[in-house]
Design a protein around this motif. Structure first.
Motif, mmCIF file in Angstrom:
data_model
loop_
_atom_site.group_PDB
_atom_site.id
_atom_site.type_symbol
_atom_site.label_atom_id
_atom_site.label_comp_id
_atom_site.label_asym_id
_atom_site.label_seq_id
_atom_site.Cartn_x
_atom_site.Cartn_y
_atom_site.Cartn_z
ATOM 1 N N VAL A 43 -5.263 -9.271 -12.038
ATOM 2 C CA VAL A 43 -3.955 -8.674 -12.354
ATOM 3 C C VAL A 43 -2.972 -9.833 -12.492
ATOM 4 O O VAL A 43 -2.453 -10.353 -11.495
ATOM 5 C CB VAL A 43 -3.501 -7.687 -11.252
ATOM 6 N N ASN A 77 0.059 -10.008 -13.667
ATOM 7 C CA ASN A 77 1.467 -9.711 -13.391
ATOM 8 C C ASN A 77 1.536 -8.481 -12.487
ATOM 9 O O ASN A 77 0.962 -7.435 -12.804
ATOM 10 C CB ASN A 77 2.212 -9.436 -14.699
ATOM 11 N N TYR A 78 2.268 -8.643 -11.389
ATOM 12 C CA TYR A 78 2.280 -7.556 -10.391
ATOM 13 C C TYR A 78 3.632 -7.461 -9.722
ATOM 14 O O TYR A 78 4.246 -8.474 -9.364
ATOM 15 C CB TYR A 78 1.207 -7.802 -9.329
ATOM 16 N N ASP A 79 4.082 -6.231 -9.540
ATOM 17 C CA ASP A 79 5.294 -5.959 -8.766
ATOM 18 C C ASP A 79 4.981 -4.785 -7.852
ATOM 19 O O ASP A 79 4.810 -3.654 -8.312
ATOM 20 C CB ASP A 79 6.465 -5.620 -9.694
ATOM 21 N N GLY A 107 4.094 -13.275 -11.567
ATOM 22 C CA GLY A 107 4.153 -13.237 -13.021
ATOM 23 C C GLY A 107 5.348 -12.478 -13.562
ATOM 24 O O GLY A 107 6.325 -12.203 -12.854
ATOM 25 N N ASP A 108 5.257 -12.135 -14.840
ATOM 26 C CA ASP A 108 6.336 -11.445 -15.552
ATOM 27 C C ASP A 108 5.862 -10.039 -15.895
ATOM 28 O O ASP A 108 5.197 -9.801 -16.917
ATOM 29 C CB ASP A 108 6.691 -12.223 -16.822
ATOM 30 N N VAL A 109 6.194 -9.078 -15.044
ATOM 31 C CA VAL A 109 5.715 -7.712 -15.212
ATOM 32 C C VAL A 109 6.316 -7.081 -16.458
ATOM 33 O O VAL A 109 5.618 -6.390 -17.224
ATOM 34 C CB VAL A 109 6.046 -6.881 -13.957
ATOM 35 N N ALA A 163 -0.601 -5.910 -16.554
ATOM 36 C CA ALA A 163 0.399 -5.832 -15.482
ATOM 37 C C ALA A 163 0.228 -4.525 -14.713
ATOM 38 O O ALA A 163 -0.267 -3.529 -15.245
ATOM 39 C CB ALA A 163 1.819 -5.919 -16.053
ATOM 40 N N GLY A 165 4.464 -8.218 -19.441
ATOM 41 C CA GLY A 165 3.136 -7.608 -19.502
ATOM 42 C C GLY A 165 3.195 -6.198 -20.062
ATOM 43 O O GLY A 165 2.366 -5.812 -20.899
ATOM 44 N N LYS A 178 2.625 -2.216 -11.747
ATOM 45 C CA LYS A 178 3.779 -2.089 -10.871
ATOM 46 C C LYS A 178 3.613 -0.840 -10.026
ATOM 47 O O LYS A 178 3.069 0.166 -10.485
ATOM 48 C CB LYS A 178 5.095 -2.074 -11.655
#
Length: 793
Positions: free
Chosen positions: A348, A350-352, A172-174, A312, A177, A314
């Motif tokens: 979740v 968005n995730y990094d 996704g796009d962290v 999100a 988010g 991270k």
């Protein structure tokens, strides 16, 4: 072919562990109980320097001492044992070499440099102390963050870095988010190093048979099959002439799931001397040189909307994996699982997640009960509670809004893990109901009003258990950890023996596997003998770890027992002159349904093995012996989940934490033996309490171990572990034979996070933010003092 009829009698029953009578009477057979004719003893001279070049090993005085057979350093064994590497297909990974003794360099205090062989353990230890080591010190590489820098001294110069592996997960796009978030919470989370501290320290006995040119290693190990395969490679011996046996093992918790240099060294010495050689470590050696774990720093942040729904996450993790990439699990095992499991049972979008595994001058980082997931759960559960506090939302409700629900399974987590199905919400609701959550919160508020420090904590977690061949336990590792084998046999007396390659480490697996086999065959429990932990019993087995034994070995046992029962039915149908569909087996008898015709398993065995005229030749040729061997591979494995609720009170004078209420509700699928399942939860929670409140391995800046005794490394006592309620939700998964999920690690995973959240809740009115474990009295005192200073400024 399943055994038709009612639900099995033994699987699901609270049967006392059949191992316990011999163990409680002191009749167990551990490595240290083994004695052989002409046996000699080994003691190791270990480095007292954390990082340095070996310039001399002066053993003249040691060799001259009474009873000494020989002294050996790395050059003496170099032509016998070749180094082995824990290899991985993961990009950029560096595999450190593993040999019997430190060669050229030492890399942590406790690194074995020389081995003394003597007629007694006393003589060996005295001589080892007399060896003078000439080691030129190199800069110690102790702090993982400093070690990760490009200009740091290298633990392994040939690697050109101390970062042995890096990995990233994302979905996704962290950034988007976090831009949309109503609330952002986060911090630097630190969990300090632990040691698994099994009741029985490590040990091994190696013997070489000159007649058969074979070697046998008896070892306190969780992985006899992996060790056998590795020894065959190291010494260039066919696997048929290498046997590894794990006798009774007094606990492992992951630390005995690694191949150690001492085990390699003992085999090398047995081959060299032609005599049985034995080594039993003591507690100091165990604390110095056994693998350690949970040494992680995680910078993490969570973004949620105004309703508390996760937008999100991270995270950037730095794992201190010590001096070596342990065999076979590699340096990737724990740090990578921290970031891959960090999203937990929550949605979740968005995730990094990023991770680096860094080498330092400490003992190797290896598997420990939970492997990365306790740290992941601690971080995520703290973030959930922090976000709930920022939104003035009940922590239970915060979880209910974000847990993956029944209609969403199978759910693919942002790191790529797949939850097949598990009772995420059901565990939470039942745990809060069992604990009396609202009443606990009211009691907490009343205690606060009276000036006491009280708190309530929740933790939800999910993990993969019983992993099949599709998912390796350690990413990129070439060892197949996804299958297990079993052999089941009825002998000429009608008795049943079942062989499994997995060993016991005290978890009751001998009993549970006997229950499975007895039910599938239709014999009595006492008729089944279970042999465990012998690499010669099966062609391939890897061992007991990763909550896999009940799932994989149990599945193999089911398949083998069903195949054997099919043979029994074929023979019995002919002998009783009945249709195969009418044959029933139960309580050791074989009956024809609807009639009084029957025979015992002993009768059947006599007919098959001794009364050759009773079965036609074609049937005898088809059946062969009454035995079957099968392999089981669940392919993916399954998800196991639980919710923990803890209530604590902190003494304002001593800052000691007392746990006043504890509840565990876990979904472990079909429960084979509730008595054993409860015990697994109790033991895991005890370790979780230790990890959250007490246990910390401490090295100084020179790499010296400061917690080298159990007066310094503190573990929970009976007074620290509360009575607890354990509830099992038997939601049978679709992907495992027998509907079983693994349950061996969850108590620690959820326990550490739940206790941490309860302590954080107790200290929240003081302005304390909990981000480090363990929460020792000294650490709590420092947190309270710092919060008071901030309030005054």
């Amino acid at each position: 072919m399943t055994n038709p009829g009612a639900r099995p009698r033994l699987v699901g029953a609270r049967i006392a562990r059949r191992e316990d009578p011999r163990l409680l009477r002191g009749q167990g057979g551990f490595v240290d109980d083994l004695h052989r004719h002409n046996m000699v003893h080994v003691a190791f001279r270990r480095s007292e320097v954390a990082h340095g070049r070996i310039e001399a090993v002066d053993a003249a005085q040691a060799r001259a001492m009474p009873g000494v057979v020989g002294v050996f350093a790395a050059p003496d064994l170099a032509g016998i044992a070749r180094p082995i590497h824990a290899s991985s297909r993961m990009k950029g990974y560096y595999a450190t070499p593993l040999g019997p003794l430190a060669a050229a360099k030492v890399r942590y205090v406790g690194d074995p440099v020389a081995a003394v062989v003597a007629e007694s353990r006393y003589a060996a230890e005295d001589a080892a102390a007399a060896i003078a080591l000439g080691i030129a010190p190199l800069p110690s590489v102790i702090d993982a963050e400093a070690a990760a820098a490009a200009d740091a001294g290298f633990v392994h110069e040939e690697a050109g870095t101390n970062v042995l592996v890096e990995r990233a997960f994302g979905r996704g796009d962290v950034a988007a988010g976090f831009a949309e978030a109503a609330v952002r919470v986060g911090g630097r989370f630190r969990v300090y190093r632990k040691t698994p501290l099994a009741l029985e320290p490590r040990g091994a006995l190696a013997e070489y048979d000159r007649r058969s040119r074979s070697v046998t290693l008896h070892a306190a190990t969780q992985i006899p099959g992996i060790v056998r395969d590795a020894l065959a490679e190291i010494f260039g011996i066919p696997g048929s002439r290498v046997r590894v046996v794990a006798p009774d093992v007094g606990g492992g918790f992951g630390a005995k799931a690694t191949l150690y240099p001492e085990e390699i060294c003992l085999v090398a010495l047995a081959l060299t001397l032609g005599r049985p050689v034995k080594w039993s470590s003591d507690r100091r050696e165990d604390l110095l040189a056994t693998t350690q774990a949970f040494d992680e720093t995680v910078d993490a942040e969570l973004a949620v909307d105004v309703e508390g729904r996760v937008l999100a996450v991270k995270a950037e993790a730095l794992g201190d994996i010590g001096a070596y990439s342990v065999y076979p699990w590699t340096a990737c095992l724990e740090p990578v699982q921290v970031v891959s499991f960090l999203p937990g049972p929550y949605r979740v979008p968005n995730y990094d997640g990023r991770v680096r595994a860094v080498a330092t001058s400490k003992p190797g980082g290896g598997p420990y009960r939970g492997v990365g997931r306790p740290v992941a759960a601690f971080v995520m559960e703290r973030l959930i509670d922090m976000a709930a506090a920022a939104l003035a939302l009940d922590p239970r409700e915060m979880r209910r809004r974000n847990l993956v629900t029944e209609g969403e399974f199978p759910y693919k987590a942002p790191s790529g893990l797949v939850w097949d199905r598990s009772s995420f919400v059901g565990c939470l609701d039942r745990a809060c109901e069992t604990a009396g959550y609202e009443a606990l919160r009211a009691e907490r508020d009343a205690a606060r009003a009276a000036g006491r420090w009280a708190g309530v904590g929740i933790a939800s977690y999910s993990e993969l258990t019983g992993l099949g061949s599709r998912i390796a336990v350690a990413p990129g590792m070439p060892v197949n950890t996804g299958t297990e084998s079993a052999a089941v046999e009825i002998d000429a007396t009608g008795a049943v023996t079942a062989w499994f390659g997995v060993p016991s480490q005290g978890q009751g697996i001998e009993t549970t596997l006997a229950q499975i086999v007895a039910d599938e065959l239709g014999v009595r429990l006492d008729d089944v003998r279970v042999d465990l932990g012998d690499s010669a019993a099966t062609a391939h087995s890897t061992g007991t770890y990763a909550s896999r034994s009940a799932v994989l070995a149990g599945g193999a046992g089911i398949r083998a027992a069903r195949a054997l029962r099919a043979k029994v039915v074929r023979c019995a149908a002919h002998l009783l002159e009945a249709a195969e569909a009418d044959i029933r087996t139960a309580d050791g008898e074989i009956r024809v349904s609807g009639t009084d015709m029957s025979m015992t398993f002993r009768d059947l065995a006599k007919a098959v093995y001794g009364q050759m005229g009773r079965l036609p030749r074609a049937l005898r040729d088809e059946i062969g012996n009454l035995e079957a061997r099968r392999v089981y591979d669940p392919f993916f494995g399954t998800a196991t989940s639980a919710a923990h609720v803890a209530a604590v009170e902190i003494d304002r004078e001593t800052c000691a934490v007392a746990i006043t209420r504890y509840v565990v509700v876990e979904d472990c699928g079909r429960v084979i033996n509730p008595l054993i399942a409860d015990g697994q939860a109790h033991g895991g929670v005890a370790q979780g309490i230790g990890a959250a409140l007490l246990e910390e391995v401490v090295h100084d800046d020179a790499g010296q171990l400061l917690t080298a005794t159990l007066a310094d490394y503190l573990v929970p006592g009976t007074g620290d572990v509360p009575r607890m309620d354990v509830v099992h939700l038997e939601d049978e998964p679709p992907g495992t034979l027998g509907g079983v999920r693994g349950l061996g690690e969850g108590g620690l995973i959820g326990g550490m996070a739940a206790v941490a959240n309860a302590v954080a809740d107790a200290l929240a009115p003081l302005g304390v933010k909990v981000t480090e474990l363990p929460l020792t009295p000294a650490r709590i005192f420092a947190l309270v003092q710092a919060a008071s200073a901030r309030a005054r400024s």
